[in-house]
Design a protein around this motif. Structure first.
Motif, PDB file in Angstrom:
ATOM      1  N   THR A  63      11.105 -15.836  19.844  1.00 22.73           N
ATOM      2  CA  THR A  63      10.975 -14.531  19.134  1.00 22.73           C
ATOM      3  C   THR A  63      11.725 -14.562  17.846  1.00 22.73           C
ATOM      4  N   VAL A  64      11.437 -14.037  16.930  1.00 23.92           N
ATOM      5  CA  VAL A  64      12.050 -14.091  15.549  1.00 23.92           C
ATOM      6  C   VAL A  64      12.181 -12.681  15.065  1.00 23.92           C
ATOM      7  N   GLU A  65      12.965 -12.095  14.633  1.00 15.84           N
ATOM      8  CA  GLU A  65      13.266 -10.662  14.116  1.00 15.84           C
ATOM      9  C   GLU A  65      13.394 -11.031  12.404  1.00 15.84           C
ATOM     10  N   VAL A  66      12.772 -10.179  11.689  1.00 18.99           N
ATOM     11  CA  VAL A  66      12.769 -10.463  10.056  1.00 18.99           C
ATOM     12  C   VAL A  66      12.888  -8.965   9.539  1.00 18.99           C
ATOM     13  N   PRO A  67      13.671  -8.703   8.578  1.00 15.67           N
ATOM     14  CA  PRO A  67      13.945  -7.393   7.809  1.00 15.67           C
ATOM     15  C   PRO A  67      12.502  -7.254   7.100  1.00 15.67           C
ATOM     16  N   VAL A  68      11.997  -6.032   6.977  1.00 16.93           N
ATOM     17  CA  VAL A  68      11.112  -5.686   6.291  1.00 16.93           C
ATOM     18  C   VAL A  68      11.437  -5.304   4.732  1.00 16.93           C
ATOM     19  N   ASP A  87      12.315  -1.123  15.044  1.00 19.69           N
ATOM     20  CA  ASP A  87      12.584   0.428  14.978  1.00 19.69           C
ATOM     21  C   ASP A  87      11.229   0.849  14.227  1.00 19.69           C
ATOM     22  N   GLY A  88      11.283   2.173  14.191  1.00 14.62           N
ATOM     23  CA  GLY A  88      10.057   2.652  13.511  1.00 14.62           C
ATOM     24  C   GLY A  88       9.000   2.321  14.239  1.00 14.62           C
ATOM     25  N   GLU A  89       7.503   2.396  13.973  1.00 15.80           N
ATOM     26  CA  GLU A  89       6.304   2.404  14.539  1.00 15.80           C
ATOM     27  C   GLU A  89       5.242   1.938  13.832  1.00 15.80           C
ATOM     28  N   ILE A  90       4.607   1.082  14.404  1.00 13.47           N
ATOM     29  CA  ILE A  90       3.413   0.283  13.734  1.00 13.47           C
ATOM     30  C   ILE A  90       2.196   0.556  14.694  1.00 13.47           C
ATOM     31  N   GLY A  91       0.873   0.638  13.978  1.00 10.81           N
ATOM     32  CA  GLY A  91      -0.388   0.735  14.852  1.00 10.81           C
ATOM     33  C   GLY A  91      -0.584  -0.488  14.957  1.00 10.81           C
ATOM     34  N   ALA A  92      -2.073  -0.433  15.694  1.00  6.13           N
ATOM     35  CA  ALA A  92      -2.589  -1.790  16.209  1.00  6.13           C
ATOM     36  C   ALA A  92      -2.986  -2.882  15.001  1.00  6.13           C
ATOM     37  N   ILE A  93      -2.798  -4.088  15.335  1.00  5.06           N
ATOM     38  CA  ILE A  93      -2.858  -4.900  14.299  1.00  5.06           C
ATOM     39  C   ILE A  93      -4.432  -5.711  14.538  1.00  5.06           C
ATOM     40  N   GLU A 141       0.832  -1.198   0.168  1.00 11.21           N
ATOM     41  CA  GLU A 141      -0.004  -0.047  -0.167  1.00 11.21           C
ATOM     42  C   GLU A 141       0.943   1.108  -0.092  1.00 11.21           C
ATOM     43  N   ASP A 142       1.749   1.204  -1.000  1.00  9.95           N
ATOM     44  CA  ASP A 142       2.826   2.438  -1.060  1.00  9.95           C
ATOM     45  C   ASP A 142       3.454   2.796   0.220  1.00  9.95           C
ATOM     46  N   GLY A 143       3.873   1.707   1.173  1.00  7.76           N
ATOM     47  CA  GLY A 143       4.482   1.901   2.407  1.00  7.76           C
ATOM     48  C   GLY A 143       3.454   2.313   3.549  1.00  7.76           C
ATOM     49  N   GLU A 144       2.253   2.396   3.168  1.00  2.60           N
ATOM     50  CA  GLU A 144       1.267   2.804   4.333  1.00  2.60           C
ATOM     51  C   GLU A 144       1.025   1.528   5.436  1.00  2.60           C
ATOM     52  N   ALA A 145       1.634   0.376   5.098  1.00  2.27           N
ATOM     53  CA  ALA A 145       1.366  -0.978   5.781  1.00  2.27           C
ATOM     54  C   ALA A 145       2.163  -1.890   5.469  1.00  2.27           C
ATOM     55  N   ILE A 146       2.419  -2.939   6.466  1.00  2.00           N
ATOM     56  CA  ILE A 146       3.408  -4.040   6.270  1.00  2.00           C
ATOM     57  C   ILE A 146       2.781  -5.323   6.324  1.00  2.00           C
ATOM     58  N   GLU A 147       2.763  -6.144   5.334  1.00  2.00           N
ATOM     59  CA  GLU A 147       2.279  -7.457   5.240  1.00  2.00           C
ATOM     60  C   GLU A 147       3.062  -8.607   5.782  1.00  2.00           C
ATOM     61  N   VAL A 148       2.656  -9.365   6.995  1.00  2.00           N
ATOM     62  CA  VAL A 148       3.434 -10.338   7.556  1.00  2.00           C
ATOM     63  C   VAL A 148       2.629 -11.445   7.099  1.00  2.00           C
ATOM     64  N   ARG A 149       3.439 -12.366   6.726  1.00  2.00           N
ATOM     65  CA  ARG A 149       3.150 -13.772   6.527  1.00  2.00           C
ATOM     66  C   ARG A 149       3.806 -14.810   7.179  1.00  2.00           C
ATOM     67  N   LEU A 150       2.923 -15.742   7.843  1.00  6.20           N
ATOM     68  CA  LEU A 150       3.525 -16.865   8.759  1.00  6.20           C
ATOM     69  C   LEU A 150       3.103 -18.027   7.872  1.00  6.20           C
ATOM     70  N   PRO A 163      -0.496  -1.567  10.061  1.00  5.27           N
ATOM     71  CA  PRO A 163      -0.341  -0.361   9.596  1.00  5.27           C
ATOM     72  C   PRO A 163       0.887   0.609  10.267  1.00  5.27           C
ATOM     73  N   VAL A 164       1.579   1.311   9.188  1.00  2.40           N
ATOM     74  CA  VAL A 164       2.483   2.313   9.405  1.00  2.40           C
ATOM     75  C   VAL A 164       2.135   3.456  10.262  1.00  2.40           C
ATOM     76  N   ALA A 165       2.510   3.678  11.549  1.00  2.50           N
ATOM     77  CA  ALA A 165       2.082   4.742  12.495  1.00  2.50           C
ATOM     78  C   ALA A 165       3.101   5.830  12.438  1.00  2.50           C
ATOM     79  N   GLY A 166       4.234   5.592  11.886  1.00  6.20           N
ATOM     80  CA  GLY A 166       5.109   6.823  12.123  1.00  6.20           C
ATOM     81  C   GLY A 166       6.319   6.573  11.091  1.00  6.20           C
ATOM     82  N   ASP A 167       7.635   6.417  11.686  1.00  2.32           N
ATOM     83  CA  ASP A 167       8.786   6.066  10.991  1.00  2.32           C
ATOM     84  C   ASP A 167       8.637   4.640  10.228  1.00  2.32           C
ATOM     85  N   VAL A 168       8.852   4.292   9.165  1.00  3.92           N
ATOM     86  CA  VAL A 168       8.696   2.834   8.604  1.00  3.92           C
ATOM     87  C   VAL A 168       9.682   2.022   9.235  1.00  3.92           C
ATOM     88  N   PRO A 169       9.227   1.172   9.826  1.00  7.51           N
ATOM     89  CA  PRO A 169      10.240  -0.041  10.503  1.00  7.51           C
ATOM     90  C   PRO A 169      11.097  -0.748   9.290  1.00  7.51           C
TER      91      PRO A 169
END
Length: 778
Positions: A771-776, A710-716, A674-683, A745-751
């Motif tokens: 806990t798993v960390e993944v790049p965006v 880092d950055g900030e996301i909104g409620a999922i 969505e042009d950087g407005e959100a991040i899709e997480v697939r498991l 949803p991205v709520a500030g700086d893009v993580p």
């Protein structure tokens, strides 16, 4: 000569005081008592303000509650007992009844001793820098009742000066604006607080990237870029003051001992310039805090135990390495200064000695040539052939200056003698003259001393004395180190609780000890075992190592400056990691101590944990190794560098695959949409396995959760789970199976990275939470 902050080693902003508590306030119209709430505190600095008409509070819960209840802004003033400009502010501002009345009517007024609360000091200093208030002490910060900063500065004059408001004008302006039009203040406070929150904590790196030898090489190269080739030292262009910056000197000594000639040259010139100029007290021994000029000629006259503790060992070891007897003499005379002026009758060492006498900065230290001739008689010409009296600069704020100049060695003659290794012998011939001038100086009266005896500073002093004992052949120095170690253990260590207190003052032990207190004390105990060969010191070091690992090591093996149980109750934030500034940081001390005691005790698991702790903040070290000079220099020594290499390789090796790890059964991917407005997480969950839904069906289950590194996301909006009941269970729980897609949803700086918490289960057993960390991805 406002007390400056040493050159900043990191401009990165930390998390702000999101959970700050324990501040204090006063009520509108409350009359100030004859003695305010500072009278019974364990600090000379706070007690100095006990009879101010200002209704001061110490740092405490009562203040914060009252500030909120009465909806008042908070004025926090941070300083310490030997800070000259802190005392000027007290005389000119806080003893003035009219100014005090304005403070009491409009603000909640709090005093903080920075040496008691170094964590608060660093956080509030970061706020001042963010607000453009410079940096130095006293550090004065105005906060909203929600503890967000909106104005800050250091010394405020009592009357207006060209281009500067007076303190009464500042009080009136801020108080009026708070009452009638506070929105701009609040908006500014929220904006600054948000900026400070944006970057928090320490950044870790892959253990495979830990490389102390490369760090040391990079750090020495970085220091060469700010090195002054004329008079030594390190400072950015345009800075007039000069600080010794002992951790940087320790780094250079480490590199010099490894054969780096450029490091040896920088070290040699800096040590020579500091000890020929007046940073070193030629008459009384010991080092002042800093000089106000780049030639090291005019000091800010206070003397700190922390500085002298490090410089004693540095000068003694450098004298041995560089074959320069003058440095050994400087170290020896500084040991004598500690014994004469900072040793407490009840054992331990006081924190500092003031810059002023009778309210006049430098009065105790300066001489006129007439005085010298009167004291030394016919010896005066010989003394003045070697020494010059450098006049003090005119005060910018019309403060009284003492008569006389500062005793320096004449640089031309001193450097010539130094080059020929003759300076120490020449000065030995003047010992009687120094003694006579010191007697004359002491007859004037002596500056006050800060009577706190702090664990961290005492332990570093003990280490410095031990480091100097062998090269100087000073058995008395080793004996003093033993006495310091015994005092720390007998007075500040609580064997039953297994914990350390930060300080002793006026017969009372108090204060939460920080990581630096524990780690410095542990290093001293281990060093005393090495020098005295008594098992009691090793047992004590082991007890302290256990306490560090139990109290200061948190999630993923990361170190914390404050004990984990204390943080939630007092200051649930991570103060900024600024590296080894004036002295080695608690993180640095702890890593080196745990590595060393692991080596001595043949405890590889402890060494491995030390390297894991290092990896937890090594992102900061990698970004600027010269800011961590003490740590880098110590880790690059052969035995420690080998240990870091060994255990870093073990930590970097992939964990063996197996059913015990939740991450082995859940593949995770994240992409911007969505042009950087959100991040899709697939498991993608392995067949036969499931993960808990969010919310989880029971408190003991770990829900699947996505957060931003880092950055900030909104409620999922997590989807509903599918009911599942294992054969052994009595009730069904909600789970996710197969493939799952979440929208964040991205709520500030893009993580750039996300953290996913999961717990995988099959029909028979639930695996450990993971806990798993993944790049965006883009």
């Amino acid at each position: 000569m406002r007390m400056l902050r040493p050159p900043s080693l990191s401009r990165r902003f930390p998390v702000w005081l999101a959970g700050l508590c324990c501040l204090a306030a006063v009520g509108l119209g409350d009359p100030a008592a004859a003695e305010n709430r500072l009278a019974d505190t364990a600090s000379d600095y706070l007690r100095d303000h006990a009879d101010n008409p200002v209704d001061w509070y110490p740092w405490g819960e009562a203040a914060l509650e009252r500030a909120r209840r009465e909806d008042k802004p908070i004025f926090v003033s941070v300083g310490y007992s030997t800070c000259y400009w802190c005392h000027v502010a007290e005389r000119e501002l806080y003893e003035d009844p009219a100014i005090a009345a304005r403070m009491n009517a409009g603000f909640v007024n709090i005093k903080v001793d920075r040496e008691q609360r170094p964590d608060l000091d660093r956080v509030l200093m970061q706020a001042t820098e963010a607000l453009g208030g410079g940096g130095g002490w006293p550090n004065n910060v105005f906060l909203t009742p929600e503890l967000e900063p909106f104005f800050a500065g250091s010394y405020f004059p009592p009357e207006p000066l060209p281009g500067r408001e007076s303190f009464p004008q500042i009080l009136e302006r801020l108080s009026a604006q708070w009452r009638s039009d506070r929105e701009p203040l609040v908006e500014r406070a929220e904006r600054i607080a948000a900026a400070l929150r944006a970057q928090s904590g320490a950044s870790g790196i892959d253990p495979a990237r830990l490389d102390p030898l490369a760090w040391r090489e990079q750090a020495v190269a970085a220091l060469s870029e700010t090195f002054d080739p004329l008079v030594g030292g390190f400072a950015p262009a345009g800075q007039s003051s000069r600080f010794p910056q002992s951790p940087k000197l320790s780094l250079l000594l480490s590199a010099a001992e490894a054969g780096d000639d450029s490091a040896a040259e920088m070290l040699d010139l800096t040590l020579a310039a500091m000890s020929i100029g007046a940073l070193f007290d030629h008459v009384g021994g010991g080092f002042h805090r800093y000089t106000v000029d780049p030639q090291w000629q005019v000091p800010h006259f206070e003397k700190m135990l922390l500085d002298n503790a490090q410089l004693i060992g540095l000068y003694a070891r450098a004298g041995n390495r560089l074959e320069q007897p003058w440095y050994a003499r400087v170290a020896g005379r500084s040991i004598d200064y500690l014994e004469r002026r900072l040793r407490a009758e009840a054992a331990g060492l006081y924190t500092a000695e003031s810059a002023s006498l009778d309210g006049i900065e430098g009065k105790s230290y300066v001489f006129t040539s007439e005085e010298i001739r009167s004291v030394l008689g016919e010896r005066a010409d010989v003394f003045l052939d070697w020494h010059e009296l450098v006049p003090l600069p005119e005060s910018r704020i019309d403060h009284e200056l003492p008569d006389g100049g500062v005793v320096n060695l004449r640089p031309g003659r001193a450097l010539e003698a130094l080059d020929g290794n003759q300076l120490a012998a020449a000065m030995t011939g003047l010992e009687g003259d120094y003694a006579a001038l010191l007697d004359h100086r002491q007859a004037r009266g002596q500056p006050s001393r800060d009577r706190k005896r702090v664990a961290e500073f005492n332990a570093l002093a003990g280490l410095g004395l031990l480091a100097a004992a062998q090269p100087l052949d000073r058995g008395d120095a080793a004996g003093r180190a033993v006495a310091v170690g015994e005092w720390l253990w007998d007075t500040l260590w609580d064997e039953r609780a297994g914990q350390l207190s930060r300080q002793a003052y006026a017969g009372q032990v108090s204060g939460e000890a920080f990581l630096a207190d524990y780690a410095a004390t542990g290093r001293l105990m281990l060093a005393l075992y090495g020098s005295q060969h008594e098992l009691k010191w090793l047992f004590r070091a082991q007890r302290i190592a256990n306490a560090i690992e139990a109290r200061f090591v948190g999630e993923a093996g990361r170190l914390h400056e404050r004990a984990l149980g204390e943080e939630a109750a007092a200051l649930p934030i991570t103060p900024p990691l600024l590296g080894d500034e004036v002295g080695p940081s608690g993180h640095s001390l702890a890593v080196v101590f745990l590595l060393d005691i692991g080596q001595v005790m043949d405890a590889p698991l402890r060494q491995r944990r030390a390297v894991a702790a290092l990896a937890g903040f090594a992102g900061e070290v990698t970004a600027d190794p010269s800011a961590w000079g003490w740590l880098v220099g110590e880790l690059a020594r052969p035995s420690r560098a080998a240990a870091v290499e060994r255990f870093a390789a073990e930590l970097a090796a992939p964990e063996p695959a197996g059913p015990g790890a939740s991450r082995d059964h859940v593949a995770v991917d994240a992409q911007r949409v969505e042009d950087g407005e959100a991040i899709e997480v697939r498991l993608a969950i392995d067949p036969g396995f499931h993960i808990n839904a969010n919310p989880a069906s029971a408190d003991y289950l770990v829900p699947t959760r996505v957060t931003a590194v880092d950055g900030e996301i909104g409620a999922i909006d997590y989807p509903a789970g599918k009911p599942f009941r294992a054969a052994f269970a009595t009730e069904a729980i909600d789970v996710y199976e197969g493939e799952l897609t979440l929208r964040a949803p991205v709520a500030g700086d893009v993580p750039t990275r996300l953290r996913i918490e999961i717990q995988a289960c099959d029909d028979e057993v639930c695996l450990a939470p993971d806990t798993v960390e993944v790049p965006v991805g883009r």
